[in-house]
Enzyme design. Structure first.
Site, mmCIF file in Angstrom:
data_model
loop_
_atom_site.group_PDB
_atom_site.id
_atom_site.type_symbol
_atom_site.label_atom_id
_atom_site.label_comp_id
_atom_site.label_asym_id
_atom_site.label_seq_id
_atom_site.Cartn_x
_atom_site.Cartn_y
_atom_site.Cartn_z
ATOM 1 C CB CYS A 74 -9.048 -44.152 32.185
ATOM 2 S SG CYS A 74 -7.699 -44.600 31.060
ATOM 3 C CE1 TYR B 118 -6.043 -43.286 20.377
ATOM 4 C CE2 TYR B 118 -8.263 -43.894 21.035
ATOM 5 C CZ TYR B 118 -7.200 -44.031 20.172
ATOM 6 O OH TYR B 118 -7.296 -44.902 19.115
ATOM 7 C CB CYS C 238 -11.239 -46.794 24.662
ATOM 8 S SG CYS C 238 -10.515 -45.162 24.544
ATOM 9 C CG ASN C 239 -13.742 -45.054 30.372
ATOM 10 O OD1 ASN C 239 -14.765 -45.075 31.036
ATOM 11 N ND2 ASN C 239 -12.811 -45.972 30.510
ATOM 12 C CG HIS D 44 -4.525 -47.269 30.120
ATOM 13 N ND1 HIS D 44 -5.347 -47.007 29.048
ATOM 14 C CD2 HIS D 44 -3.312 -47.597 29.602
ATOM 15 C CE1 HIS D 44 -4.646 -47.157 27.926
ATOM 16 N NE2 HIS D 44 -3.412 -47.524 28.238
ATOM 17 C CG ASP E 144 -7.632 -48.646 25.524
ATOM 18 O OD1 ASP E 144 -8.288 -47.592 25.601
ATOM 19 O OD2 ASP E 144 -6.624 -48.861 26.235
ATOM 20 C CB SER E 145 -5.367 -45.334 23.473
ATOM 21 O OG SER E 145 -5.287 -45.568 24.869
ATOM 22 C CD GLU F 121 -0.047 -48.162 26.884
ATOM 23 O OE1 GLU F 121 0.754 -48.756 26.146
ATOM 24 O OE2 GLU F 121 -1.257 -48.507 26.993
HETATM 25 N N1 DGL Z 1 -7.924 -46.336 28.089
HETATM 26 C C1 DGL Z 1 -8.571 -45.240 27.435
HETATM 27 C C2 DGL Z 1 -9.775 -44.765 28.193
HETATM 28 O O1 DGL Z 1 -10.413 -45.588 28.808
HETATM 29 C C3 DGL Z 1 -7.692 -44.180 26.831
HETATM 30 C C4 DGL Z 1 -6.590 -43.677 27.682
HETATM 31 C C5 DGL Z 1 -5.654 -42.739 26.920
HETATM 32 O O2 DGL Z 1 -5.074 -43.179 25.928
HETATM 33 O O3 DGL Z 1 -5.517 -41.582 27.326
HETATM 34 O O4 DGL Z 1 -10.158 -43.624 28.140
#
Ligand code: DGL
Length: 287
Positions: free
Chosen positions: A190, A46, A78-79, A192, A14-15, A158
């Site tokens: 997402c 991301y 990570c989506n 997160h 993931d990011s 984060e």
């Molecule tokens: N957690 C990631 C997702 O599911 C990326 C979130 C990000 O870094 O913007 O998309």
């Protein structure tokens, strides 16, 4: 014959911290599987980046997990990476199971909504990619879908500020838009966002159900590994597998957030450096 070994690790990335929501489900459901995790914290978030740039990151991290870390499967936890890079990574590594989170999340939501409207909270890039709309239309033709970009959420997660007044205000704002069309099933699009679940539930009230794709992703991984005879061997009295966590930004900062979420499983984090398009681990004594 694929050449993949059942005792090889599963790669997850993931990011940043978000993919740990998927790792947590894997630890519950697949406790014998060894995990190599990459958090690309040098590039987080991301979500506001051009989709081509995110595709490049996801392709290069996948290549590291397959070619350097010797993984037998890759989970894009990570989506946005799942939306823009899964097909190309699968095409480049046809022998390798490559899982994303969007299909599992959409399928879990459709089971719950039974054709009623569905809302998706996601990053700007995932909304821009249209991936949830496409998968939901295929899984539940005709069901209304509202997608809402939530750019404030990933930085709050984060920074460990998931229960702050700012997080609650952002949740109220985004949910106001997302629930406007009548949806009562909300996909956390997402990885997160499950960190924000208590705050989101507070903002949404009791009638709204949130879908975290992590559980369904872990179940689909279990099925794929079993079907391809790649599941880790059962060994009585074997010690728990030693997982490896990497961060491309500061490993100590990542370890703090990871430990709060996963406990001491994730207390040792190694640094990975981007060198052009490749990832290189620091010396083995780095942490
Ligand atoms: N957690 C990631 C997702 O599911 C990326 C979130 C990000 O870094 O913007 O998309």
């Amino acid at each position: 014959m694929t050449g993949l070994r059942h005792d090889a690790p599963v790669g997850v990335f993931d990011s940043g911290l978000g993919g740990l929501t998927v790792v947590r489900e894997m630890l519950r459901l697949l406790p014998r599987e060894r995990i190599v995790y990459v958090g690309d914290t040098a590039h987080v978030p991301y979500g506001g980046r051009p989709l081509d740039e995110v595709r490049g990151f996801a392709q290069n991290i996948s290549r590291f997990l397959i070619e350097q870390a010797g993984c037998k499967a890759v989970v894009m936890a990570c989506n946005i990476s799942s939306a823009v890079a899964r097909d190309s990574v699968e095409a480049a590594h046809p022998e390798m199971p490559i899982l994303g989170v969007i299909g599992p999340g959409a399928r879990a939501a459709v089971r719950l909504s039974g054709g009623a409207p569905v809302a998706v909270l996601a990053t700007e890039g995932t909304v821009r990619s249209g991936a949830y709309g496409r998968v939901l239309a295929a899984e539940s033709p005709g069901a209304a879908v509202t997608e809402t970009a939530c750019p404030d959420f990933v930085p709050l997660v984060e920074a460990g500020r998931t229960e702050s007044s700012e997080a609650l205000a952002a949740a109220q704002r985004y949910l106001g838009a997302a629930l406007h069309g009548g949806a009562r099933v909300v996909i956390l699009g997402c990885t997160h966002y499950p960190f924000l679940l208590p705050t989101l539930a507070r903002a949404a009230g009791p009638d709204v159900a949130f879908v975290d794709p992590a559980g369904e992703t872990a179940r689909e991984l279990a099925c794929v590994l079993a079907a391809r005879d790649l599941a880790a061997p059962e060994r009585s009295a074997a010690p728990p597998p030693a997982h490896t966590f990497y961060a491309t930004g500061d490993p100590d900062t990542f370890a703090v957030g990871a430990t709060v979420f996963l406990g001491d499983v994730a207390e040792s984090v190694r640094h990975l450096s981007w060198r052009e398009e490749s990832l290189v681990p620091d010396g083995s004594d780095a942490h």
